[in-house]
Design an enzyme around this catalytic site. Structure first.
Site, PDB file in Angstrom:
ATOM      1  N   ASP A   1       0.828  -1.217   0.000  1.00 56.30           N
ATOM      2  CA  ASP A   1       0.000   0.000   0.000  1.00 56.30           C
ATOM      3  C   ASP A   1       0.862   1.267   0.000  1.00 56.30           C
ATOM      4  OD1 ASP A   1      -2.432   1.353  -0.034  1.00 56.30           O
ATOM      5  OD2 ASP A   1      -3.278   0.247   1.652  1.00 56.30           O
TER       6      ASP A   1
ATOM      7  N   ASP B   1      -9.369   3.572  -3.766  1.00 59.35           N
ATOM      8  CA  ASP B   1     -10.140   2.409  -3.321  1.00 59.35           C
ATOM      9  C   ASP B   1     -11.553   2.416  -3.894  1.00 59.35           C
ATOM     10  OD1 ASP B   1      -7.956   1.775  -1.803  1.00 59.35           O
ATOM     11  OD2 ASP B   1      -9.018   1.794   0.123  1.00 59.35           O
TER      12      ASP B   1
END
Ligand SMILES: *[C@@H]1O[C@H](CO)[C@@H](O)[C@H](O)[C@H]1NC(C)=O
Ligand SMILES: *[C@@H]1O[C@H](CO)[C@@H](O)[C@H](O)[C@H]1NC(C)=O
Ligand SMILES: *[C@@H]1O[C@H](CO)[C@@H](O)[C@H](O)[C@H]1NC(C)=O
Ligand SMILES: *[C@@H]1O[C@H](CO)[C@@H](O)[C@H](O)[C@H]1NC(C)=O
Length: 433
Positions: free
Chosen positions: A189, A244
């Site tokens: 991430d 996201d």
């Protein structure tokens, strides 16, 4: 007459070559230009513009993985931080008992929140003792025992998004630890990244994973901020192209369009990643989830289920278990399908399409309008010569809906639904000569 006869003989020769080329297709014989055998008399010269593959396979992380998009499950979309070893094990059990594992969903990926908030005195990451008391190695053994693979999560920053220790400047130690546990997949991430560009932060983990000697799928998640399609093929096996996803029609459609932009860059070894599936999480209708799954499959997106598989409904299972659609996603040609054209008010009646192995096309009719619409694919717009006969199979109805369509094909599509077809051009009939 004689002249005509000669013409059709040479035509048959051409055709024989064409069929040969099609059946001998393999990963190793892949050369650029990739779609060279998609040619006249079946395909129009605009075919190569519509389905630009000029960047296909130009870079490849040669760890041998991701020859087709990855399939499995990830904990985040449903559980977020509410994970523990019981849930992960029960999910592995459910992947097997539902038959999903047999369909190819083999990665069991743990997202953020598996580790303690601090490293130990030796600087190692430590699984949270409250939620993963048996440790990750034991969990990996359990998952491997079911014939599945295990994925874990870290961050190319000082901390993960949920403020657990990140792997930036700890790449070698963390990669060694992951390999020692038997990890097969790393999602990496982008939080707390100290303002260092992704191109600097992501390669060190690639090298660290490689140096472990264990083959580990490397999934980049820098949210598309630095246009990873342009560089990440050399770094990872997939790269997120967007922020996201969330469980809404607005999010899913926005992300589909953003990911579409990079279609020419996808290919075996490295895929554009528009984020994990929301199918089954309750925020969209059955039609919308069907559209989500259809378009993700067509775009060669990773198929990572994001619902609670232990409690999956028959409806959700029907969607994610559609073998014909999984086969589109896993097609060995590995060319990302794309939005070809849109009609109707604000262009909400869309045709998406892409080349498949065997000189077939996948075609989606996606109705993003608020009312039922008739959507038409004209042969010329999708790159076929208009006299070619096409057999059309509907992948949701599981049947051939037209045996010999010529020139165009139309169907009624409900609001927000998506119909997905395989178009197989006939090699027997030609209107040319
Ligand atoms: C594990 O997580 C699940 C899902 O969040 C939860 O229902 C369950 O109570 C948890 N089990 C333990 C032992 O914490
Ligand atoms: C490491 O990288 C080399 C060169 O790209 C590749 O041949 C090898 O398979 C990689 N090894 C692993 C374990 O990923
Ligand atoms: C979900 O994504 C959409 C589109 O990007 C955005 O408008 C919306 O605010 C998001 N919803 C949540 C709850 O984050
Ligand atoms: C299972 O899913 C249903 C909805 O499909 C929900 O009402 C129920 O609470 C879920 N059960 C568990 C244990 O999560």
């Amino acid at each position: 007459m004689a002249k005509k006869q000669r013409q059709s003989n040479s035509f048959l020769l051409h055709l024989a070559f064409f069929l040969c080329a099609s059946s001998s297709f393999s990963v190793s014989s892949r050369t650029l230009p990739l779609l060279h055998s998609f040619e006249k008399p079946i395909f129009r010269s605009n075919f190569h513009t519509i389905y630009d593959t000029s960047k296909y396979g130009v870079f490849q992380l040669s760890n041998g993985l991701a020859q087709t998009p990855q399939m499995g499950w990830n904990s985040w979309n449903f559980f977020a931080c509410k994970i523990n070893e019981t849930v992960i094990k029960e999910t592995a059990d459910a992947l097997v008992s539902t038959g999903l594992a047999d369909l190819g969903y083999v990665y069991v990926n743990i997202d953020d929140c598996w580790s303690k908030a601090t490293r130990d005195s030796k600087g190692q990451l430590v699984p949270d003792p409250k939620t993963f008391p048996s440790g990750i190695k034991a969990l990996a053994d359990y998952i491997h025992g079911k014939g599945l693979k295990i994925g874990i999560y870290s961050d190319a920053g000082a901390f993960t998004c949920q403020v657990r220790p990140g792997s930036l400047f700890h790449e070698d130690d963390d990669a060694d630890l992951f390999a020692s546990w038997g990890i097969d997949y790393l999602k990496y991430d982008n939080c707390y990244n100290l303002g260092i560009p992704p191109k600097k932060r992501y390669p060190p983990m690639r090298d660290a994973l490689n140096a472990t000697g264990r083959t580990i799928f490397y999934s980049l998640c820098e949210w598309g901020v630095d246009d990873p399609a342009l560089w990440a093929g050399k770094v990872g096996n997939s790269w997120r192209t967007t922020e996201d996803i969330n469980d809404s029609w607005a999010s899913m459609t926005t992300i589909a369009d953003l990911n579409d932009k990079w279609a020419a860059y996808a290919g075996p070894g490295g895929w554009n990643d528009p984020d994990m599936l929301e199918v089954g999480n309750g925020g969209m209708t059955y039609e919308e989830y069907r559209a989500h799954f259809s378009i993700w499959a067509l775009m060669k997106a990773p198929l990572l289920i994001g619902c609670d598989i232990r409690n999956i409904t028959a409806e959700t299972l029907e969607i994610v278990s559609n073998k014909e659609i999984i086969a589109i996603n896993q097609d060995p040609l590995g060319v990302q399908g794309r939005k070809v054209y849109a009609t109707g008010k604000d262009g909400c009646a869309e045709v998406w399409a892409g080349p498949l192995s065997g000189h077939r096309l996948v075609v989606a009719f996606w109705n993003r309008c608020s009312k039922v619409a008739t959507i038409t694919a004209s042969w010329t717009a999708i790159g076929l010569e208009s006299g070619i006969q096409v057999s059309i199979r509907d992948l949701w109805q599981h049947k051939v809906v037209a045996a010999d369509a010529v020139s165009s094909f139309s169907a009624q599509v409900n609001a927000h639904d998506c119909q997905l077809y395989i178009f197989t051009p006939s090699t027997i009939y030609y209107s040319v000569v």
